[in-house]
Design a protein around this motif. Structure first.
Motif, PDB file in Angstrom:
ATOM      1  N   GLY A  17       0.817  -1.210   0.000  1.00 58.43           N
ATOM      2  CA  GLY A  17       0.000   0.000   0.000  1.00 58.43           C
ATOM      3  C   GLY A  17       0.851   1.262   0.000  1.00 58.43           C
ATOM      4  N   ALA A  18       1.909   1.254   0.776  1.00 57.92           N
ATOM      5  CA  ALA A  18       2.793   2.429   0.826  1.00 57.92           C
ATOM      6  C   ALA A  18       3.457   2.653  -0.527  1.00 57.92           C
ATOM      7  CB  ALA A  18       3.846   2.250   1.921  1.00 57.92           C
ATOM      8  N   LEU A  19       3.803   1.564  -1.197  1.00 59.65           N
ATOM      9  CA  LEU A  19       4.426   1.695  -2.524  1.00 59.65           C
ATOM     10  C   LEU A  19       3.450   2.297  -3.528  1.00 59.65           C
ATOM     11  CD1 LEU A  19       6.743   1.198  -4.530  1.00 59.65           C
ATOM     12  CD2 LEU A  19       5.798  -1.113  -4.878  1.00 59.65           C
ATOM     13  N   VAL A  20       2.229   1.806  -3.534  1.00 57.77           N
ATOM     14  CA  VAL A  20       1.216   2.359  -4.445  1.00 57.77           C
ATOM     15  C   VAL A  20       1.052   3.857  -4.196  1.00 57.77           C
ATOM     16  CG1 VAL A  20      -1.262   2.378  -4.966  1.00 57.77           C
ATOM     17  CG2 VAL A  20      -0.044   0.201  -4.808  1.00 57.77           C
ATOM     18  N   ALA A  21       0.962   4.240  -2.930  1.00 56.57           N
ATOM     19  CA  ALA A  21       0.786   5.656  -2.583  1.00 56.57           C
ATOM     20  C   ALA A  21       1.978   6.488  -3.043  1.00 56.57           C
ATOM     21  CB  ALA A  21       0.594   5.793  -1.078  1.00 56.57           C
ATOM     22  N   GLU A  22       3.170   5.946  -2.814  1.00 50.98           N
ATOM     23  CA  GLU A  22       4.389   6.664  -3.195  1.00 50.98           C
ATOM     24  C   GLU A  22       4.434   6.889  -4.708  1.00 50.98           C
ATOM     25  OE1 GLU A  22       9.022   5.467  -3.284  1.00 50.98           O
ATOM     26  OE2 GLU A  22       7.887   4.709  -1.582  1.00 50.98           O
ATOM     27  N   ILE A  23       4.099   5.867  -5.465  1.00 50.41           N
ATOM     28  CA  ILE A  23       4.125   5.984  -6.927  1.00 50.41           C
ATOM     29  C   ILE A  23       3.070   6.984  -7.397  1.00 50.41           C
ATOM     30  CG2 ILE A  23       3.716   4.757  -9.102  1.00 50.41           C
ATOM     31  CD1 ILE A  23       4.896   2.240  -7.767  1.00 50.41           C
ATOM     32  N   LEU A  24       1.865   6.897  -6.847  1.00 46.80           N
ATOM     33  CA  LEU A  24       0.802   7.819  -7.278  1.00 46.80           C
ATOM     34  C   LEU A  24       1.184   9.271  -6.977  1.00 46.80           C
ATOM     35  CD1 LEU A  24      -2.514   5.958  -6.312  1.00 46.80           C
ATOM     36  CD2 LEU A  24      -1.607   6.380  -8.612  1.00 46.80           C
ATOM     37  N   GLN A  25       1.729   9.512  -5.788  1.00 46.21           N
ATOM     38  CA  GLN A  25       2.092  10.888  -5.441  1.00 46.21           C
ATOM     39  C   GLN A  25       3.242  11.397  -6.310  1.00 46.21           C
ATOM     40  OE1 GLN A  25       0.329  12.981  -3.604  1.00 46.21           O
ATOM     41  NE2 GLN A  25      -1.125  11.289  -3.385  1.00 46.21           N
ATOM     42  N   SER A  26       4.175  10.511  -6.635  1.00 46.19           N
ATOM     43  CA  SER A  26       5.269  10.890  -7.525  1.00 46.19           C
ATOM     44  C   SER A  26       4.738  11.256  -8.908  1.00 46.19           C
ATOM     45  CB  SER A  26       6.270   9.735  -7.619  1.00 46.19           C
ATOM     46  OG  SER A  26       7.223   9.999  -8.617  1.00 46.19           O
ATOM     47  N   SER A 238     -11.899   8.243  -6.395  1.00 49.72           N
ATOM     48  CA  SER A 238     -10.934   8.187  -5.295  1.00 49.72           C
ATOM     49  C   SER A 238     -10.976   6.798  -4.679  1.00 49.72           C
ATOM     50  CB  SER A 238     -11.277   9.214  -4.211  1.00 49.72           C
ATOM     51  OG  SER A 238     -11.139  10.526  -4.708  1.00 49.72           O
ATOM     52  N   GLU A 239      -9.815   6.215  -4.462  1.00 52.36           N
ATOM     53  CA  GLU A 239      -9.765   4.843  -3.939  1.00 52.36           C
ATOM     54  C   GLU A 239      -8.620   4.667  -2.952  1.00 52.36           C
ATOM     55  OE1 GLU A 239      -8.832   1.869  -6.922  1.00 52.36           O
ATOM     56  OE2 GLU A 239      -9.639   0.260  -5.671  1.00 52.36           O
ATOM     57  N   HIS A 240      -8.930   3.969  -1.858  1.00 50.74           N
ATOM     58  CA  HIS A 240      -7.905   3.512  -0.923  1.00 50.74           C
ATOM     59  C   HIS A 240      -8.103   2.031  -0.651  1.00 50.74           C
ATOM     60  CE1 HIS A 240      -5.572   6.928   0.351  1.00 50.74           C
ATOM     61  NE2 HIS A 240      -6.598   7.603   0.834  1.00 50.74           N
ATOM     62  N   THR A 241      -7.014   1.348  -0.349  1.00 49.39           N
ATOM     63  CA  THR A 241      -7.096   0.008   0.230  1.00 49.39           C
ATOM     64  C   THR A 241      -7.020   0.161   1.744  1.00 49.39           C
ATOM     65  OG1 THR A 241      -6.084  -1.071  -1.676  1.00 49.39           O
ATOM     66  CG2 THR A 241      -5.940  -2.239   0.430  1.00 49.39           C
ATOM     67  N   ILE A 242      -7.972  -0.474   2.444  1.00 52.14           N
ATOM     68  CA  ILE A 242      -7.988  -0.410   3.903  1.00 52.14           C
ATOM     69  C   ILE A 242      -7.927  -1.820   4.490  1.00 52.14           C
ATOM     70  CG2 ILE A 242      -9.319   1.740   3.891  1.00 52.14           C
ATOM     71  CD1 ILE A 242     -11.776   0.087   4.808  1.00 52.14           C
ATOM     72  N   ALA A 243      -7.434  -1.904   5.707  1.00 55.50           N
ATOM     73  CA  ALA A 243      -7.448  -3.170   6.451  1.00 55.50           C
ATOM     74  C   ALA A 243      -8.388  -3.005   7.631  1.00 55.50           C
ATOM     75  CB  ALA A 243      -6.042  -3.502   6.954  1.00 55.50           C
ATOM     76  N   ILE A 244      -9.277  -3.971   7.827  1.00 53.37           N
ATOM     77  CA  ILE A 244     -10.115  -3.967   9.019  1.00 53.37           C
ATOM     78  C   ILE A 244      -9.236  -4.404  10.194  1.00 53.37           C
ATOM     79  CG2 ILE A 244     -12.198  -4.881  10.103  1.00 53.37           C
ATOM     80  CD1 ILE A 244     -12.621  -3.151   7.504  1.00 53.37           C
ATOM     81  N   THR A 245      -9.239  -3.590  11.243  1.00 58.88           N
ATOM     82  CA  THR A 245      -8.415  -3.882  12.420  1.00 58.88           C
ATOM     83  C   THR A 245      -9.326  -4.274  13.588  1.00 58.88           C
ATOM     84  OG1 THR A 245      -8.503  -1.578  13.174  1.00 58.88           O
ATOM     85  CG2 THR A 245      -6.720  -2.168  11.641  1.00 58.88           C
ATOM     86  N   ASP A 246      -8.736  -4.458  14.762  1.00 61.46           N
ATOM     87  CA  ASP A 246      -9.539  -4.851  15.930  1.00 61.46           C
ATOM     88  C   ASP A 246     -10.504  -3.750  16.366  1.00 61.46           C
ATOM     89  OD1 ASP A 246      -8.447  -7.347  16.115  1.00 61.46           O
ATOM     90  OD2 ASP A 246      -6.796  -6.686  17.419  1.00 61.46           O
ATOM     91  N   GLY A 248     -11.240  -0.748  14.195  1.00 63.96           N
ATOM     92  CA  GLY A 248     -11.632   0.183  13.144  1.00 63.96           C
ATOM     93  C   GLY A 248     -11.083  -0.241  11.801  1.00 63.96           C
ATOM     94  N   ALA A 249     -10.536   0.720  11.085  1.00 63.34           N
ATOM     95  CA  ALA A 249      -9.958   0.433   9.777  1.00 63.34           C
ATOM     96  C   ALA A 249      -8.704   1.279   9.606  1.00 63.34           C
ATOM     97  CB  ALA A 249     -10.945   0.743   8.667  1.00 63.34           C
ATOM     98  N   GLU A 250      -7.695   0.696   8.975  1.00 61.23           N
ATOM     99  CA  GLU A 250      -6.436   1.392   8.720  1.00 61.23           C
ATOM    100  C   GLU A 250      -6.277   1.586   7.218  1.00 61.23           C
ATOM    101  OE1 GLU A 250      -3.025  -0.651  10.244  1.00 61.23           O
ATOM    102  OE2 GLU A 250      -1.600   0.716   9.288  1.00 61.23           O
ATOM    103  N   ILE A 251      -5.966   2.808   6.810  1.00 61.64           N
ATOM    104  CA  ILE A 251      -5.717   3.065   5.394  1.00 61.64           C
ATOM    105  C   ILE A 251      -4.304   2.605   5.058  1.00 61.64           C
ATOM    106  CG2 ILE A 251      -5.620   4.804   3.580  1.00 61.64           C
ATOM    107  CD1 ILE A 251      -7.438   6.576   5.310  1.00 61.64           C
ATOM    108  N   LEU A 252      -4.175   1.719   4.079  1.00 63.87           N
ATOM    109  CA  LEU A 252      -2.848   1.191   3.734  1.00 63.87           C
ATOM    110  C   LEU A 252      -2.187   2.001   2.601  1.00 63.87           C
ATOM    111  CD1 LEU A 252      -3.465  -2.657   3.828  1.00 63.87           C
ATOM    112  CD2 LEU A 252      -2.971  -1.066   5.701  1.00 63.87           C
ATOM    113  N   THR A 253      -2.993   2.647   1.778  1.00 61.83           N
ATOM    114  CA  THR A 253      -2.423   3.324   0.604  1.00 61.83           C
ATOM    115  C   THR A 253      -2.165   4.803   0.893  1.00 61.83           C
ATOM    116  OG1 THR A 253      -4.709   3.225  -0.218  1.00 61.83           O
ATOM    117  CG2 THR A 253      -3.104   1.777  -1.248  1.00 61.83           C
TER     118      THR A 253
END
Ligand code: MG
Ligand code: MG
Length: 256
Positions: A17-26, A238-246, A248-253
């Motif tokens: 997710g961090a890689l996708v975000a980094e590439i999109l922002q670049s 607009s799209e994000h990948t999220i993970a369901i946590t204990d 709530g939800a965490e944005i991965l991208t």
């Protein structure tokens, strides 16, 4: 198939997710008036390869496209909104550009899309469209958490889009994601709260509100991939990948 990721795979999903975000922002930073969509595709390829990741798109050949896709990123301009096939087009000042990217790192995929306006001209209608999809995405994420249901997310997204006055297309929406890019459950961009699959920690979802200003009808380009508004109106996504946590939800991208 609905996949629940174990902690090892979740860690990989965060890196992906961090890689996708980094590439999109670049790419957002480099996209200017005069930039060719094929340059953006090439830059995306270079960054994916450099990171040791795999494109989820190049060999992708689903039933709804004329596959394989053959490119590394979706580029959709103005009235184009989904599955935009990169082609020989130089961006103009004021163009509304959507970049949609999914990559897989160590076998786990992440998927994100951003819309933004190229150059200095900021057409108000385009600004409003983009902002609405961002607000709808935030509302969908806020509705996600353990025990919530898919319908809660759909309802949250759809409420924002409807209140802004945009028609909602239900052919394409969000989806489960994990060791493959597209999985169950489907997450429609409108729906009834309390309905559908109950969310569990370890579930990854790609939430992706998208809108067209004055229609819910799509038309497909001669390229067999690019979907655009039937009326020629502007669109946003607009799209994000999220993970369901204990809890709530965490944005991965997001960029680290
Ligand atoms: Mg996407
Ligand atoms: Mg997606």
């Amino acid at each position: 198939m609905i996949e629940i990721l174990n902690p090892t795979l979740l860690t990989r999903a965060k890196d992906s997710g961090a890689l996708v975000a980094e590439i999109l922002q670049s790419l957002k930073g480099r996209a200017a008036a005069g930039t060719n969509l094929l340059d953006i595709d090439r830059w995306a390829k270079d960054m994916i390869v450099e990171a040791g990741a795999e494109s989820c798109y190049v060999n992708y050949a689903p039933s709804f496209g004329r596959g394989p896709f053959g490119h590394y990123i979706c580029t959709a301009v103005n009235d184009a909104v989904l599955h935009g096939l990169p082609h020989d087009y130089a961006l103009a000042d004021g163009d509304l550009l959507t970049l949609d990217l999914a990559v897989s790192l160590k076998g786990v995929a992440a998927d994100s899309a951003i819309s933004f306006i190229v150059g200095d001209t900021q057409p108000p209608e385009s600004v409003a469209l983009i902002r609405t999809t961002e607000i709808a995405l935030a509302a969908g994420i806020a509705a996600a958490g353990p025990g919530a249901r898919i319908g809660d997310i759909s309802h949250a997204i759809g409420t924002v889009l409807s209140k802004a006055g945009y028609p909602i297309n239900t052919e394409f929406g969000g989806h489960g994601i994990g060791t493959t890019m597209h999985q169950d459950p489907h997450v429609a961009n409108t729906g009834r709260p309390g309905r559908g699959y109950k969310l569990r920690p370890g579930l990854l979802l790609a939430l992706e509100p998208w809108v067209m200003a004055d229609t819910a009808e799509l038309v497909t380009d001669a390229d067999g991939w690019t979907l655009r508004s039937a009326t020629g109106c502007r669109t946003a996504h607009s799209e994000h990948t999220i993970a369901i946590t204990d809890d709530g939800a965490e944005i991965l991208t997001l960029t680290k």
